[in-house]
Design an enzyme around this catalytic site. Sequence first.
Site: not given
Length: 344
Positions: A32, A244
């Site tokens: 991420d 997301e």
Amino acid sequence: GPKTETQQVPVETVTENPFVNPPLVSHVYTADPSAHVFDGKLYIYPSHDVESAAAQDDMGSHFDMKDYHVFSMDSPSSEVTDHGKVLALEDVAWASRQLWAPDAAEKDGKYYLYFPAKDKQDVFRIGVAVADNPAGPFKAEPEPIKGSYSIDPSVLKDTDGNYYLYAGGIWGGQLQRFKNGKYQEGLTGPTAGLPADSLPALGPYVAKLSADMKSFSETPKEIKILDESGNPILAGDNNRRFFEAAWVHKYADKYYLSYSTGDTHFIAYATSDNPYGPFTYKGIVLHPVQGWTNHHSIVEWNGKWYLFYHDTELSGETHLRNIKMTELVHKEDGTIEPIFPMKK
Ligand code: FUB
């Protein structure tokens, strides 16, 4: 003794490395990656993946991270420096588990790390931690940001000096359990609370940050993502709907919202003239990587644009990821050249 007769040499199958780009970091697992240029240097704020005893489930319990490290690079081809642990779960008074995808922002010489974690009620909230240096260490505020919920915060510093926080994630990210910012009790499992397939999909939310960077200056607003005809992308449109990892960058006066489509594993993007949207779906930034999750950031550095992302090249395990980078190209018509992370 030495053999003189001709020996049969077995034909070796040479397997080509299928990954287009190499891992940036290999001594710890990272995921991420949120990248920013601060003072001419590139800083990466990733998740720090670790092995965990938590069972693998559809709520992402196996993503059981306990701290954050910050990394930096002097140039796109340079070594990556690990600045070590900059914030730990035990130093966040309100949090109980799962330090998921963070982001950072700079204002007036101070640095703010925004991060999701489950609170003591096991509800995802977003916290903020402050440092005097982009490489930390960061000190967490005692409470999560008031009015925040769900996961994957990212902050856009707009060209007019406003800062916008984008966030949200369905399934394990719990976005579907909130109505008007209020947690709905009694919804269990990853999908209860999601709209029916024929209804508009849930969007991420956006809130302008207040001057102190530690609170929202307004009630979060849901972002609409529309198709090319102006109709909302539907909840059953798994190839295009928001899941997301919302990230917003600005290019040629347009706002680009890119995000993961989750169970279909794309990084998709949509554009708007307004930081609040509505955004219009444009296409794919990044095709599926190895591993279930796909999560990225997009940053300009010395006049070139880069995509930071992750895959599971080093471990082969979905929850033990490694960050990577590659150049990203905006074409003349404003669209983004799609990126294939695996050799075709
Ligand atoms: O890293 C934990 C979670 O997995 C992130 O918050 C999601 O975006 C997915 O990458």
